[in-house]
Scaffold this motif. Sequence first.
Motif, mmCIF file in Angstrom:
data_model
loop_
_atom_site.group_PDB
_atom_site.id
_atom_site.type_symbol
_atom_site.label_atom_id
_atom_site.label_comp_id
_atom_site.label_asym_id
_atom_site.label_seq_id
_atom_site.Cartn_x
_atom_site.Cartn_y
_atom_site.Cartn_z
ATOM 1 N N VAL A 300 37.850 42.928 46.864
ATOM 2 C CA VAL A 300 39.032 42.451 46.155
ATOM 3 C C VAL A 300 40.293 42.708 46.975
ATOM 4 O O VAL A 300 40.444 43.722 47.644
ATOM 5 C CB VAL A 300 39.141 43.096 44.754
ATOM 6 C CG1 VAL A 300 39.686 44.510 44.828
ATOM 7 C CG2 VAL A 300 39.988 42.246 43.850
ATOM 8 N N GLN A 301 41.185 41.693 46.928
ATOM 9 C CA GLN A 301 42.418 41.852 47.679
ATOM 10 C C GLN A 301 43.507 42.432 46.773
ATOM 11 O O GLN A 301 44.063 43.472 47.055
ATOM 12 C CB GLN A 301 42.832 40.520 48.261
ATOM 13 C CG GLN A 301 43.746 40.707 49.431
ATOM 14 C CD GLN A 301 44.113 39.401 50.097
ATOM 15 O OE1 GLN A 301 43.741 38.322 49.631
ATOM 16 N NE2 GLN A 301 44.848 39.485 51.169
ATOM 17 N N TRP A 302 43.804 41.735 45.681
ATOM 18 C CA TRP A 302 44.796 42.264 44.740
ATOM 19 C C TRP A 302 44.214 42.391 43.345
ATOM 20 O O TRP A 302 44.155 43.468 42.789
ATOM 21 C CB TRP A 302 46.052 41.396 44.734
ATOM 22 C CG TRP A 302 46.785 41.531 46.033
ATOM 23 C CD1 TRP A 302 46.850 40.614 47.039
ATOM 24 C CD2 TRP A 302 47.500 42.685 46.503
ATOM 25 N NE1 TRP A 302 47.558 41.105 48.106
ATOM 26 C CE2 TRP A 302 47.984 42.379 47.796
ATOM 27 C CE3 TRP A 302 47.779 43.938 45.964
ATOM 28 C CZ2 TRP A 302 48.725 43.284 48.546
ATOM 29 C CZ3 TRP A 302 48.537 44.833 46.711
ATOM 30 C CH2 TRP A 302 49.008 44.514 47.990
ATOM 31 N N MET A 303 43.789 41.295 42.786
ATOM 32 C CA MET A 303 43.162 41.402 41.468
ATOM 33 C C MET A 303 41.944 40.491 41.412
ATOM 34 O O MET A 303 42.042 39.304 41.732
ATOM 35 C CB MET A 303 44.129 41.027 40.349
ATOM 36 C CG MET A 303 43.509 41.279 38.976
ATOM 37 S SD MET A 303 44.489 40.693 37.588
ATOM 38 C CE MET A 303 45.809 41.855 37.556
ATOM 39 N N GLY A 304 40.833 41.054 41.021
ATOM 40 C CA GLY A 304 39.609 40.278 40.940
ATOM 41 C C GLY A 304 39.090 40.252 39.517
ATOM 42 O O GLY A 304 39.498 41.060 38.675
ATOM 43 N N ALA A 305 38.216 39.294 39.256
ATOM 44 C CA ALA A 305 37.609 39.218 37.932
ATOM 45 C C ALA A 305 36.105 39.053 38.088
ATOM 46 O O ALA A 305 35.647 38.352 38.992
ATOM 47 C CB ALA A 305 38.184 38.038 37.159
ATOM 48 N N VAL A 306 35.359 39.731 37.235
ATOM 49 C CA VAL A 306 33.899 39.615 37.269
ATOM 50 C C VAL A 306 33.398 39.167 35.903
ATOM 51 O O VAL A 306 34.109 39.297 34.902
ATOM 52 C CB VAL A 306 33.215 40.947 37.650
ATOM 53 C CG1 VAL A 306 33.500 41.317 39.073
ATOM 54 C CG2 VAL A 306 33.636 42.058 36.718
ATOM 55 N N SER A 307 32.188 38.674 35.873
ATOM 56 C CA SER A 307 31.611 38.229 34.614
ATOM 57 C C SER A 307 30.976 39.400 33.881
ATOM 58 O O SER A 307 30.278 40.215 34.479
ATOM 59 C CB SER A 307 30.565 37.154 34.862
ATOM 60 O OG SER A 307 31.209 35.977 35.260
ATOM 61 N N VAL A 308 31.231 39.448 32.585
ATOM 62 C CA VAL A 308 30.690 40.515 31.751
ATOM 63 C C VAL A 308 29.733 39.880 30.752
ATOM 64 O O VAL A 308 30.087 38.933 30.062
ATOM 65 C CB VAL A 308 31.825 41.229 30.989
ATOM 66 C CG1 VAL A 308 31.290 42.417 30.215
ATOM 67 C CG2 VAL A 308 32.923 41.668 31.944
ATOM 68 N N GLY A 309 28.535 40.390 30.696
ATOM 69 C CA GLY A 309 27.594 39.930 29.680
ATOM 70 C C GLY A 309 27.885 40.644 28.376
ATOM 71 O O GLY A 309 28.020 41.860 28.366
#
Lengths: 497, 417, 371
Positions: A300-309
Motif C-alpha cells: 500500500v502506498q497511502w490508503m488501500g482497501a481489501v475485500s472482507v467476507g
Amino acid sequence: SAAAASAARSSGGGAGSGGADGAGSDGGAGGRAPATSTFWFLLHALCCLVSLFLGFRFSRLLFFLLFSTTALYSSTSSSSSSAVLRATTTTTTTTTTTTTTTNTFTLSFQANPNPPPSNLSNHTALDAAGAAGHTQSHVVVGRHGIRIRPWPHPDPVEVMRAHRIMERVQEEQRRWYGVKEPRHVLVVTPTYSRAFQALHLTGLLHSLRNVPYPLTWIVVEAGGTTNATASLLARSDLTIVHIPFPDRMPHDWADRHATENRMRLHALRVIRERKMDGVIVFADDSNVHSLELFDEVQKVQWMGAVSVGILAHTGTADQPRLSEEDKQNMPLPVQGPACNSSGHLAGWHTFNSLPFAGKTATVVGEAAPVLPRGLEWAGFVLNSRILWKEAEGKPDWVKDLDAVGENGEEIENPLILLNDPSSVEPLGNCGKKILLWWLRVEARADSKFPQGWVIEPPLDIVVPAKRTPWPETTAELSAELVDSKQDQEGRRLSRTD
Amino acid sequence: MRRWVLAIAILAAAACFFLGAQAQEVRQGHQTERISGSAGDVLEDDPVGRLKVYVYDLPSKYNKKLLKKDPRCLNHMFAAEIFMHRFLLSSAVRTFNPEEADWFYTPVYTTCDLTPSGLPLPFKSPRMMRSAIELIATNWPYWNRSEGADHFFVTPHDFGACFHYQEEKAIGRGILPLLQRATLVQTFGQKNHVCLKDGSITIPPYAPPQKMQAHLIPPDTPRSIFVYFRGLFYDTSNDPEGGYYARGARASVWENFKNNPLFDISTDHPPTYYEDMQRSVFCLCPLGWAPWSPRLVEAVVFGCIPVIIADDIVLPFADAIPWEEIGVFVAEEDVPKLDSILTSIPTDVILRKQRLLANPSMKQAMLFPQPAQAGDAFHQILNGLARKLPHGENVFLKPGERALNWTAGPVGDLKPW
Amino acid sequence: MGTAAVAAAERPKQRRSSHLWKKALLHFSLCFVMGFFTGFAPSSSSSWRAGSGGGGGVQPRHQLATSHVAVNQQVSLVPDAAAAEAAGVGNGAVVDVGDDEGGEGARRMLIVVTTTRGERRRRRGELLRLAHTLRLVRPPVVWVVVEPAADAAATAEVLRGTGVMYRHLAFRPEENFTTADAEAHAQRNAALAHVEKHRLSGVVHFADAAGVYDAHFFDEIRQIEAFGTWPVATMSAGEKKVVVEGPLCSDSKVVGWFSRDFNDGTTRAVTYNTEADLNPAGAAGTRAHTIDVSGFAFNSSILWDPERWGRPTSLPDTSQDSIKFVQEVVLEDRTKLKGIPSDCSQIMVWQYTMPMQVHAQTSTPKTHNRR
C-alpha cells in the motif's frame, strides 16, 4: 574401514597406556623394557599404517581433482571427496562407539564388489569392459527380501531434526519469495471486556503472532484498561501498546459501532502523536485474517482497501430465518473495492442487509443480528504517514486528522480522511481475493462469565457419580440428583481437598 | 613419550584438516559456479545447425493408425515416441535430403498397444519393429550402409528394446538383434544391464506438461511435508509374494515408515497429488518394475528433492543434468535407514538442492511440451545425438560387409507383423 | 641421591627421544608417500578400497547415501538403544529421550483432528484461525482434517497455505446422515481409522474448527500419558449463556464431573464414589454415559494396542466405532485419566454455538457427541 578403525582404536588405547608406561619408566623400572619396546614397535607400525592410509586418501582426492574434466565428474568428485572426509572422520570417531558400528559400516560396502550370482552376472561380465571406471552392477534380478528394521521408530531426535529442516526450508522460501524490505505493521484493535473477549482476542493474537513482519499491536480498551485484557495480551511476545479509552462500551449495537469508531480514531491520534511509521491495519478482535493480508498490505502506498467476507448470523427469534439450505446457497456477502475491467477502482461492494432485515439498531443479542454497517474499517489499510502533520510526498487529497470528527459526528470509515476517495488502492487481486472475514459473534451484553476464566472452588452440589452430569435429558438428571443427594449427604466433597 | 602421542594426533589432525579444507573448497567452488550460471550449461545448447535428421516416411499403420485406434497412447508415460515424431516433423533439424542427414529416424510406435485398462503390451513390438526395419532397408539404401548405426529409435518401454515388462524375461530376450547397432532413445537406464547398450540416450518418461502446469501453486507455499510418496508398495496382482516388485524396496518403505508422521506415504492418489509434491521437501522416487518412474520428472518439475532409490540407475540426460547435486541417492538396502539418511543431510545442502531445482532449465529438460520449447526434452535428445557426431569410422560398413544376423532371436519374433 | 639420579637419566632420554622422533617421522612420511602412490594405481584395487573405507570414488552414485549412513550410525545408535528400551515398556509410543539436541528434546507428537461440516462459508476462516494456533504449537504436530470429498478441493487450498503439517482426508460416506452429529461422528471415526492404519503414535485431540485454544493448552495435553480431560467453556451467540463443563480434579486426579451455567447460577456435579472405585464390580456399575470430545485427549496407541492398556483384545470391533470405544475407555479407566491443568480450574478452550444451530438441534452445544 575395519582395519583403520581398529588401528585408530588401538592408537587411542595406546595413548592412555603410553602415558601410564611413561610414568613407570620415569620411575626407573628397567625390567619392563622389552614389553615397552614391543608395544612401541606395534604403535609405530600402526601409525605407519595410518599414514599410509591418509596418503592413499589424499592421492585419491588429488586424482579426482586433477583428472576429472567434465562437469559431472567434478561434481561427483566434490561429493566423493566430502564422502572421503566423512569416512575418515567416522573411522576415527567410531573408536568411542561399539564394535557393531564398525561391522555394519563395513558390511554395507562389502556387498558391492561381489557380483551376486544371477543370470545378470554373465551380462555384467560382458559389459564390464564398456563401463570403464564404473562399478559393476550389483543388482540381483529375482526375489528380494523385504528389509524391515528391528529397532523402533520414528526416532524422536530425528523427528525434531526433520522439523528443524522444514522450518529452515520455509524460512528460506520466505526469503526468496517474500517482501524484501518489509514495512512495520501497526495493528489497531478496539476491544472491551465481555464474554467473547477471551475467545476473540486469543484468536487474533495467534494470527498476529504468525505475521512474519515487524508488528506493533495497538489495543484500545473501552472503559479503561483491565487486568483481564492485559494478562491475555501479556501471553504473546508481540510489541503491544495497550491504550485505555475513557468511555464504557454501550449496549446498543449502533452506539457500540460508533464508540468503536471513536476508539479507532483515538488510536490513530496516538500513532500521529508518536509519529509511528508503518502500515496501519484495522483488525477487530472478531475478525479472522488470512496471513496473505499482511503480505498484501506491504504494497500500500497511502490508503488501500481489501475485500472482507461477511459471516453474519441471524438473531435468536422473530427473525426472517433462513433455512439451512438457503444459507448454503447464498453467496458469501463481501464488502470491499470493486474494480472495472482495466483494474481500477470503480466502486464498492457493500453488505446487503436485506435478507437480515429487521431491527438492526438494538441491544446486542436481543433478537438482533449483528451486522456490519456501511463499510467496515477492517477493509482499509493506511500508510501511517498519511496521518502525520508533515510527511514527505504526502498527497494533497488527504485531510488533516484534526479536521475529522471534531464535532463528535460519527466516523463511518477512513474514507472520510480523503478528499478524493477514488485514490484508494484496491488490494488483493483488485478486491477479488477475500483476505479477512468479519465473523462477529457476541453473547448478550449482560452475560456473566468467570473472571480470568478460572473456576473458583468450591462447587456446591456434589454427589457420587453414576454418570457424567450431562446426560440425555435434564429432567432425568435432576431427579437423580435429588435422590442421590439425600442418600449421600454425608459424602460431600469439596474441590479444595 | 607423551609428545609422541601428541605428534601423532597433530599429524592426523593436520591431515584431516587438509583433506577437509580440500573438500570444502571444491564444494564452495561448485556452489557459486552452479548458482550464478545454470545448472547444466549443456542444457542450454541449441542443437539446430549441429545435426540433420532424416525422417523416414512410413505407412501410417506404423504410427498414425495405431494412435487413431487408441488415442490413450497420447497420455501414458510412454508417449514420448509419439511426441518425438511430431516434433521432428516440424523441427529445424529435419532434412528432406537423406544424403546430407547425420541421423535417420524411423517413426514407429511400438508401445501403442494398450490393454483395456491402459497398460502397454510389448508382445507385438519386436515384429512391428522388424517389419519397419525391413521396409526401410528395402526402400532406402541408408540402412544397409551402416546397418542402423546412424539410425535412432525411440523405445520408451519398461526395459527399452528388450520388449518385455518382466525383467527376467527382458534380460533373457536381450535387445532386439536388429537394433544392435542403432542408437536407442529410451527411458530405461541401469548400469551394466543387457537392456541398456552403450551409447543409448536415457530420456525422462512422458509426463503431461499442460496438466502439470495447471496444478502449479505459488512457489512460496510453505513446504510442510517432509517426505512424500504416492503409489504402490506391493503389486499384489503381479507379485503376490512380494519382493520381486521394486526388489522389495517399496515394501520396505511402507513397512518401515508407515507409522512415521514425517512420511506422507500412501497408495491413494489424491486429486492434489501435484500440489502436494510442491509442498514437500523430499519426494521418494523408488524403482518399480523398472528403475525409472514418472516421479523423477514430477519431482524435478515441482522442485521437490528426488530421493532416488534404484541401485545402479542411469538417469535421464545424466551427462547434462547434475543429478548428484539435485537429488539424494539411497541404496535399496539402506531403505530402512531412510529417515536417518534424510534427517542427517545438512540443511545447507538441502537448500542448495532446492535452489538448483528452482532452475527452469532443469525443469524444461524433463518435459515434452506441445509445441516444443527451447531446451526441452526434445532438444536434449537432439543435443545428445549431436554430441555423438561426427560418426566414427566403424559406423559405415565396407561394401559387402554384414554385421547383423537377421534370423537371430525367438522364433515368435520372426513372424511377419 | 634420588634427585640426582633422576636428573641424570633425564638428559640422555631426551636425546634419545628426539632421535626417535626423527626416525618415526621419516617412517610416517615414507608411508604417506607410499599410500599416496598406491592411490594412483588403477582401480583394480577397488575391492580393497570398498572394503577399507568410505568406498572412495568407486561408486559415485551412492556416495551421498553411503556417506550419510556413515555419519548416521554414530548418531542413531544411542537413541536407538533408548528407544528400544522404551519400546519394551511403552511400545515406542511414549518415547521421551530427553534433551538430546540443544535442549530441544523429543516431545510427544500431537495429533489434532478437525472434522468439518455445516456452514461451508465459515470454514475457510475458522480453519485459518485454528491453523494459526497450531502453527504456534511446537512440533511435532500432525493436523488431520476430515471433510466431505465434495468440499475438499477448496479446503486443500486453504490448508496448504498454512504451513502446518497436515493430512487431509476426503470423506466419502456410505450413508446419508440425518444429523450433523452423526456425520461428525463418522468423520471422527474416519480420522481414527487413518491414525490406526498408520499406527501414528501420539496424543489425539478432536479440535473443533470453531473453537479457540490457548496456545499453552497444547503443551499441557502433550503431557498426557493415557487420557486427559479439562474444562471447556461454551458460549451461545446472542444469548445469555456461558457454560463450563469438565472434570472435578484433585491433584491431577479426576474425582468427578461438573457442569456450571454462569448465568442462571446452576451447577450440576457428581463425584466418583471412592469405595465403588476400589471394587471392580462397583466400578463397572458406575459406567458413565459419555464424555464430550472437545474435552478430552488420549494416547493413540489405545486404538491399535489395547492390550498394552490392560484391556482385553476381544473388544467389540473397534474399527467400526473407534470414537465410541475411546469415550468409553476414558470414562472407565479413570485412574489413568489426567486432569489438565493440574487442578482443572483454568479454562484454555472456548467454543461457541450459533443460535441457528441451537434451534436446529435442540439446545445442546453443537460439538456434543451423543450415542
